[in-house]
Design an enzyme around this catalytic site. Structure first.
Site, PDB file in Angstrom:
ATOM      1  N   ASP A 196       0.878  -1.152   0.000  1.00  0.00           N
ATOM      2  CA  ASP A 196       0.000   0.000   0.000  1.00  0.00           C
ATOM      3  C   ASP A 196       0.931   1.222   0.000  1.00  0.00           C
ATOM      4  O   ASP A 196       2.116   1.099   0.312  1.00  0.00           O
ATOM      5  CB  ASP A 196      -0.894  -0.021   1.242  1.00  0.00           C
ATOM      6  N   ASP A 219      -1.801  -0.540   6.183  1.00  0.00           N
ATOM      7  CA  ASP A 219      -1.957   0.023   7.526  1.00  0.00           C
ATOM      8  C   ASP A 219      -3.382   0.443   7.850  1.00  0.00           C
ATOM      9  O   ASP A 219      -3.610   1.141   8.835  1.00  0.00           O
ATOM     10  CB  ASP A 219      -1.016   1.219   7.721  1.00  0.00           C
ATOM     11  N   ASP A 261      -7.123  -2.308   3.941  1.00  0.00           N
ATOM     12  CA  ASP A 261      -6.100  -3.263   3.511  1.00  0.00           C
ATOM     13  C   ASP A 261      -6.311  -4.657   4.102  1.00  0.00           C
ATOM     14  O   ASP A 261      -5.637  -5.612   3.703  1.00  0.00           O
ATOM     15  CB  ASP A 261      -4.701  -2.776   3.926  1.00  0.00           C
TER      16      ASP A 261
END
Length: 634
Positions: free
Chosen positions: A326, A521, A525
């Protein structure tokens, strides 16, 4: 401005120490009972001089009471994993019972249950991901009329009251009140966002100290929180099973041991030869040595601020060939700042910045913080906002000093003011916000979210030292921003504007080609983390993200991630030494048993000596001082 950093969630930790986890499990209790039974047997035999059933009854009790549950588990595991390390132990117990060798059977029960208890103690966690999500989900909502209703009974258009510190039950729009909400669980961005009339509310966001009235814009089952829960449930249900290292090694080892045992029986005509071989062959370096190595790796990781939630990831982390990042908070610091402001002719830069900062107080986008910080740094006074709204596809709008201000992207500007296409800067690298005054182009604000200083070195290090073949960034952010970051850190493949469902699909596709790792985070996700071979949460700001991840890096450091990869490689290397070395010595013992040199009891003692050596070697995993990360040395 009311956008502030929210306090981090408590670090995920286990609720009991390893010893309490050990003895609280069924296998741990069987292990302790087996030790007591063997001790009583030896006292009755060697101390009192009893013989026959008078001395063997403790062994019979533990083999029957403890061995039968273990054998049932072994049969279930054999069906699921196509046989493994514990299958041979089950054969040894059954053979020993048939031949009346109760001490041998009890020793194998001890070894088998001890290994299982160690591994269970290493893997036990306080709660599951979906449990954490379920605990957060509201079940009751308050209608504006004063009636409480079940969340599933909410209809689009219902006016609902969200009290202080409650969770938003559905997606909606604020129609009364002024306050703020913590959306970090949903967006992955650690911000508390101001809310006023016209502001959008996401289900699952936490209200602050002021009551807000919203109108529901979606049913509970269609709201954002429910969509993420459903995607995560799908991810966990469809996660491909991993065949553990001990099972893979134990499968072929079992075949070799049974073949040698059968050979000894056929050649000698004595079934005790078969028992002696399978007792010597009992794969305790696999059943105990590998769990000890895993526990050592968990301890080593914890000392470096890494919480391992699924010990199985330690067998896979150093074997991944594809790593997916990410963007925000993993490869960047998650703190964008303004790099330039391009204004249209006749527009005062400070005035447009102050107006933009005023309405950005009501946005959940992290760029709002950058705009507010810049206005504050310039000492600008922020005018009052009369109305504010943030509807999909229309950008953030508000009335400031009697003028309509709209903050969006260049596509919005082109649609509202076609003439702006000629004056908006052509360069759109990184992030930007376009400001319109009364639907006319006023300014372009450009930002950069700086990559971590070590990010480029770390990305270059992964293929050289860890065998990573493919790296990519998967982000919900705009394409220009993601491509800019990728070019700075040395990653070629990017996927921008991706939803949690889209991240899940990408991970699922790459799982077909090898082991994968996903780093993120935020709750958005979590489905991708749960699906990847290894899911890593950077930071502990969300309990749900931490639960979905296989490991949590508490300080969001790439150096700690490199530590984790080295710890995984160290654990595999030492575990294989213990397993293969122990099995090699066991094969020597099996050959001796085939020729009658070792009896079943002598074989059990010989195997215990091998076990001690394997355990001592495996314990070396935890004995490492200092950092293991080495990408800064290149």
């Amino acid at each position: 401005m009311d956008i502030t950093s929210s306090p981090p969630a408590a670090h995920p930790t286990t609720t009991a120490g390893p010893w309490r986890l050990f003895v609280s499990s069924r296998d741990g209790l069987i292990t302790l009972a087996a030790l007591v039974a063997i001790t009583i047997h030896l006292v009755l035999w060697l101390g009192v001089g009893l013989a026959g059933w008078a001395r063997d009854w403790p062994l019979v009790v533990i083999v029957v009471a403890g061995g039968i549950p273990l054998l049932i588990d072994v049969l279930k595991n054999a069906v699921r994993t196509r046989g493994g390390a514990d299958t041979l132990a089950a054969v040894s117990i059954i053979t020993a019972v048939i031949l009346g060798e109760w001490l041998v059977a009890a020793i194998i029960v001890l070894m088998l249950s001890g290994g299982e208890a160690l591994e269970e103690a290493a893997t036990k966690r306080a709660s599951g991901t979906l449990d954490a999500l379920a605990k957060r989900a509201p079940t009751i909502a308050h209608r504006r009329s004063g009636e409480d209703v079940a969340v599933e009974d909410i209809r689009v258009g219902d006016e609902l009251l969200i009290l202080p510190h409650e969770l938003a039950p559905v997606d909606g729009e604020v129609i009364e009140g002024h306050g703020s909400m913590d959306e970090s669980y949903l967006t992955g961005e650690p911000y508390v966002v101001s809310k006023s009339v016209g502001a959008q509310v996401m289900s699952g966001a936490i209200n602050s100290d002021t009551p807000l009235t919203i109108v529901a814009t979606a049913h509970a089952q269609d709201s954002r929180y429910a969509q993420i829960v459903g995607t995560l449930r799908q991810a966990e249900d469809n996660r491909p099973p991993m065949r553990r290292l001990a099972d893979r090694l134990g499968a072929w080892y079992t075949v070799v041991a049974l073949a040698l045992g059968a050979l000894g029986w056929v050649v000698s005509g004595d079934p005790m030869r078969f028992l002696a071989v399978v007792v010597v062959a009992t794969p305790c370096p696999l059943l105990i040595g590998i769990p000890v190595a895993i526990i050592g790796a968990i301890s080593l990781a914890a000392k470096r601020g890494i919480i391992v939630r699924d010990p199985g990831m330690l067998e896979n982390a150093s074997q991944v060939t594809t790593i997916m990042f990410d963007k925000t908070g993993t490869l960047t610091y998650g703190r964008p700042s303004i790099t330039s402001i391009h204004v249209a002719p006749g527009i005062d830069e400070n005035a447009v910045l102050a107006a933009a900062a005023s309405i950005e107080r009501y946005s959940r986008h992290p760029l709002a913080d950058a705009i507010r910080n810049e206005a504050q740094a310039r000492g600008l006074t922020l005018p009052a906002v009369e109305k504010v709204s943030e509807k999909p596809g229309q950008g953030l709008t508000g009335e400031v000093g009697g003028r309509l201000i709209r903050i969006g992207n260049r596509k919005t500007a082109y649609r509202m003011d076609p003439a702006s296409e000629a004056v908006i800067p052509r360069t759109a690298a990184g992030m930007e916000s376009v400001v319109l005054l009364d639907e006319k182009y006023a300014a372009t604000i450009q930002f950069r979210d700086a990559p971590r200083l070590e990010a480029e070195r770390f990305i270059a290090h992964l293929p050289r030292k860890h065998g990573v073949e493919k790296m990519m960034i998967i982000s919900g952010d705009r394409e220009s921003e993601v491509k800019y970051l990728a070019s700075r850190v040395g990653i070629d493949e990017v996927h921008a504007g991706v939803s949690p469902e889209g991240k899940l699909d990408i991970v699922t596709e790459h799982n077909r080609h090898g082991k994968t790792m996903f780093l993120g985070d935020g709750i958005n996700d979590a489905p991708a983390m749960a699906t990847a071979s290894v899911g890593i949460a950077m930071g502990a700001d969300s309990d749900v993200t931490s639960e979905a991840a296989d490991a949590v890096i508490l300080d969001s450091s790439l150096e700690r991630l490199d530590d984790l990869l080295h710890i995984s490689a160290r654990m595999r290397r030492i575990a294989l030494q213990s397993a293969l070395g122990g099995m090699g010595l066991s094969i020597i013992g099996m050959i001796l048993a085939v020729f009658g040199v070792l009896t079943p009891l002598a074989g059990a003692i010989f195997q215990e000596v091998i076990d001690i050596g394997a355990i001592l070697n495996s314990a070396r995993v935890a004995m490492h001082r200092g950092s293991l990360a080495d990408f800064d040395d290149e």
